[in-house]
Design a protein around this motif. Structure first.
Motif, mmCIF file in Angstrom:
data_model
loop_
_atom_site.group_PDB
_atom_site.id
_atom_site.type_symbol
_atom_site.label_atom_id
_atom_site.label_comp_id
_atom_site.label_asym_id
_atom_site.label_seq_id
_atom_site.Cartn_x
_atom_site.Cartn_y
_atom_site.Cartn_z
ATOM 1 N N THR A 178 0.820 -1.690 0.188
ATOM 2 C CA THR A 178 0.369 -0.025 0.427
ATOM 3 C C THR A 178 0.778 1.350 -0.100
ATOM 4 O O THR A 178 2.058 1.381 0.462
ATOM 5 N N VAL A 179 0.494 2.107 -0.313
ATOM 6 C CA VAL A 179 0.954 3.473 0.004
ATOM 7 C C VAL A 179 1.496 4.000 1.382
ATOM 8 O O VAL A 179 3.037 4.710 1.538
ATOM 9 N N HIS A 180 0.486 3.565 2.229
ATOM 10 C CA HIS A 180 1.627 3.451 3.687
ATOM 11 C C HIS A 180 1.925 2.356 4.251
ATOM 12 O O HIS A 180 3.394 3.465 4.565
ATOM 13 N N GLU A 181 2.292 1.827 3.657
ATOM 14 C CA GLU A 181 3.699 0.659 3.779
ATOM 15 C C GLU A 181 4.694 1.050 2.838
ATOM 16 O O GLU A 181 5.704 0.706 3.944
ATOM 17 N N VAL A 222 9.044 7.970 4.593
ATOM 18 C CA VAL A 222 8.556 9.522 3.756
ATOM 19 C C VAL A 222 7.013 9.665 4.237
ATOM 20 O O VAL A 222 6.719 8.580 4.487
ATOM 21 N N LYS A 223 6.203 10.686 4.314
ATOM 22 C CA LYS A 223 5.084 10.998 4.342
ATOM 23 C C LYS A 223 4.236 10.284 2.420
ATOM 24 O O LYS A 223 4.644 10.286 1.531
ATOM 25 N N GLU A 224 3.111 9.709 3.038
ATOM 26 C CA GLU A 224 2.506 9.308 1.917
ATOM 27 C C GLU A 224 1.576 10.046 1.229
ATOM 28 O O GLU A 224 1.691 9.807 -0.255
ATOM 29 N N ALA A 225 2.443 10.854 1.321
ATOM 30 C CA ALA A 225 1.957 12.460 0.448
ATOM 31 C C ALA A 225 2.983 12.139 -1.100
ATOM 32 O O ALA A 225 3.055 12.128 -2.251
ATOM 33 N N THR A 226 3.698 12.340 0.073
ATOM 34 C CA THR A 226 5.147 12.231 -0.621
ATOM 35 C C THR A 226 5.323 10.761 -2.185
ATOM 36 O O THR A 226 5.309 11.008 -3.237
#
Length: 58
Positions: free
Chosen positions: A8-11, A18-22
């Motif tokens: 996932t983006v979170h993983e 880094v941040k998920e937004a990145t």
């Protein structure tokens, strides 16, 4: 069938610290390869490794 699960983006963000937004920005800018399932993005481990290797200082 997939040999390894998709991240996932979170993983991915946790792994790269880094941040998920990145991660989402890299996907949006087509710097990082990802697959969209509905509203969620998934990243193959091989694509994450390729991204890191491509952006490593030489």
């Amino acid at each position: 069938m997939l040999s390894k699960p998709l991240l996932t983006v979170h993983e991915a963000a946790q792994l790269l610290k880094v941040k998920e937004a990145t991660i989402r920005q890299w996907i949006r800018d087509q710097q990082m390869r990802a697959i969209k399932f509905g509203r969620e993005w998934r990243i193959a481990e091989a694509d994450l490794e390729r991204f890191v290797n491509d952006h490593a200082n030489r």
